[in-house]
Every structure is written in C-alpha cells, then in structure tokens.
Write a protein that holds these residues in place. Structure first.
Motif, PDB file in Angstrom:
ATOM      1  N   ARG A  15       0.796  -1.226   0.000  1.00 28.92           N
ATOM      2  CA  ARG A  15       0.000   0.000   0.000  1.00 28.92           C
ATOM      3  C   ARG A  15       0.830   1.277   0.000  1.00 28.92           C
ATOM      4  O   ARG A  15       0.421   2.281  -0.579  1.00 28.92           O
ATOM      5  N   ASP A  16       1.980   1.264   0.643  1.00 25.41           N
ATOM      6  CA  ASP A  16       2.819   2.462   0.672  1.00 25.41           C
ATOM      7  C   ASP A  16       3.792   2.529  -0.495  1.00 25.41           C
ATOM      8  O   ASP A  16       4.343   3.587  -0.773  1.00 25.41           O
ATOM      9  N   ILE A  17       3.992   1.415  -1.176  1.00 26.61           N
ATOM     10  CA  ILE A  17       4.885   1.410  -2.339  1.00 26.61           C
ATOM     11  C   ILE A  17       4.161   2.057  -3.519  1.00 26.61           C
ATOM     12  O   ILE A  17       4.717   2.908  -4.205  1.00 26.61           O
ATOM     13  N   LYS A  18       2.942   1.625  -3.782  1.00 23.62           N
ATOM     14  CA  LYS A  18       2.042   2.135  -4.825  1.00 23.62           C
ATOM     15  C   LYS A  18       2.562   1.942  -6.254  1.00 23.62           C
ATOM     16  O   LYS A  18       1.832   1.525  -7.115  1.00 23.62           O
ATOM     17  N   THR A  19       3.814   2.302  -6.545  1.00 22.51           N
ATOM     18  CA  THR A  19       4.333   2.165  -7.900  1.00 22.51           C
ATOM     19  C   THR A  19       4.926   0.781  -8.081  1.00 22.51           C
ATOM     20  O   THR A  19       5.681   0.305  -7.242  1.00 22.51           O
ATOM     21  N   CYS A  20       4.565   0.161  -9.186  1.00 18.08           N
ATOM     22  CA  CYS A  20       5.023  -1.198  -9.459  1.00 18.08           C
ATOM     23  C   CYS A  20       5.439  -1.296 -10.917  1.00 18.08           C
ATOM     24  O   CYS A  20       5.290  -0.344 -11.678  1.00 18.08           O
ATOM     25  N   MET A  21       5.949  -2.454 -11.286  1.00 21.55           N
ATOM     26  CA  MET A  21       6.230  -2.746 -12.688  1.00 21.55           C
ATOM     27  C   MET A  21       5.227  -3.795 -13.144  1.00 21.55           C
ATOM     28  O   MET A  21       5.120  -4.858 -12.528  1.00 21.55           O
ATOM     29  N   LEU A  22       4.490  -3.484 -14.195  1.00 23.58           N
ATOM     30  CA  LEU A  22       3.524  -4.393 -14.787  1.00 23.58           C
ATOM     31  C   LEU A  22       4.179  -5.050 -15.995  1.00 23.58           C
ATOM     32  O   LEU A  22       4.652  -4.361 -16.896  1.00 23.58           O
ATOM     33  N   THR A  23       4.211  -6.377 -16.009  1.00 23.56           N
ATOM     34  CA  THR A  23       4.807  -7.114 -17.127  1.00 23.56           C
ATOM     35  C   THR A  23       3.706  -7.812 -17.903  1.00 23.56           C
ATOM     36  O   THR A  23       2.880  -8.513 -17.331  1.00 23.56           O
ATOM     37  N   THR A  24       3.731  -7.582 -19.224  1.00 25.06           N
ATOM     38  CA  THR A  24       2.806  -8.221 -20.146  1.00 25.06           C
ATOM     39  C   THR A  24       3.616  -8.935 -21.219  1.00 25.06           C
ATOM     40  O   THR A  24       4.834  -8.758 -21.318  1.00 25.06           O
TER      41      THR A  24
END
Length: 163
Positions: A15-24
């Motif tokens: 919840r505090d990280i919020k930014t992620c890497m989305l892999t498709t």
C-alpha cells in the motif's frame, strides 16, 4: 487464492509502495512498464488507470497473463503477484479514484473515451520481507556460507495456485 488475512498482509506490504512494474507479453517478448495503484484496499484485485489505446491494452487482449512487481529496497520489501489482467471502461470506478495526479495523464478529462481501468485479478505470488540491515544480512550470509547452510534473511512466502 489467499485468505482475507493474507490479503491484508499483501496490502500492508504494497500500500505504501504504490508504484510497481507491470509485465505483459508482446508476442514472444516480455514487456514491463511502471504503473501506480489507485485503490484504498486490496481484496485480491489490483486497479490502475490506463489509456485504452495503449500497447499494454493490445497486449492484454492477446494474452491476459501479467506479473506485477513491487519493490521497496529501503524497507527490504519485495512482492511479485501474477494473475489475469484486462482493460475495461468502468465509469463508476474511474470516478471513484480520479484525482489531480491522474488528470495530468488524461488532459481530456475523466469522461474521455480513452480513460479506462486496468484490472488485475491476482492468482498467486511471492513476497519477501526482511527488516535486517545490509550489515546484518552480510553477517548472516557469511555465517551460513561457512556452515554450509542457506542464510535466514527474513520472511519469504509463496501463495496461490501451485504453492
């Protein structure tokens, strides 16, 4: 998938990280890009805003499998979640999470036909949570190497399908 208690644990980690890497998947290639969570709680589904004309939406139409990875090196927290992704036009959800930061990405406003939501239904994942400092980790790793064992560097757990 996972229990309500485990979902709370995952939410506490991300919840505090919020930014992620989305892999498709794009044909035979894997592609990752940064995304920002917009929700206020986690029930097994992740939500992001997306441009419905973007390449990631095209990629999701071809292959729904995704991986979402969160990292907080400062607090030694790492989470990898895999599941099924899809892009939808859900005006109620768009209105629910809309804010000035999102508006900067969509200058035509929240009613633009290109504004959509990316939904990821999490099926399984892993997380690592280690509150040890680098020095403590180094000492544990050296000790384990000498003793022919694997170091205990904190909590690591797999969950979901095929645990």
């Amino acid at each position: 998938m996972s229990s309500p208690e485990h979902k709370q644990k995952i939410w506490k980690l991300i919840r505090d990280i919020k930014t992620c890497m989305l892999t498709t998947r794009h044909g035979d290639e894997l592609r990752s890009r940064p995304m920002v969570l917009v929700q206020d709680e986690y029930d097994g589904t992740l939500w992001f805003y997306t441009d419905l004309d973007s390449e990631k939406v095209f990629e999701l139409e071809q292959d729904h499998d995704v991986c979402v990875s969160f990292a907080d090196p400062e607090h030694h927290v790492y989470v990898s979640l895999t599941g099924l992704g899809r892009a939808i036009r859900d005006q109620e959800r768009i209105d629910q999470y809309w804010n000035s930061a999102i508006a900067a990405w969509f200058p035509e406003g929240k009613d633009s036909p290109n504004v959509g939501m990316l939904e990821v239904k999490v099926q399984k994942g892993e997380h690592w949570d280690s509150d040890s400092s680098k020095m403590v980790k180094s000492i544990k790793t050296t000790k384990a190497r000498i003793e022919g064992e694997q170091p205990d560097l904190g909590e690591h757990e797999k969950f979901g399908v095929g645990e």
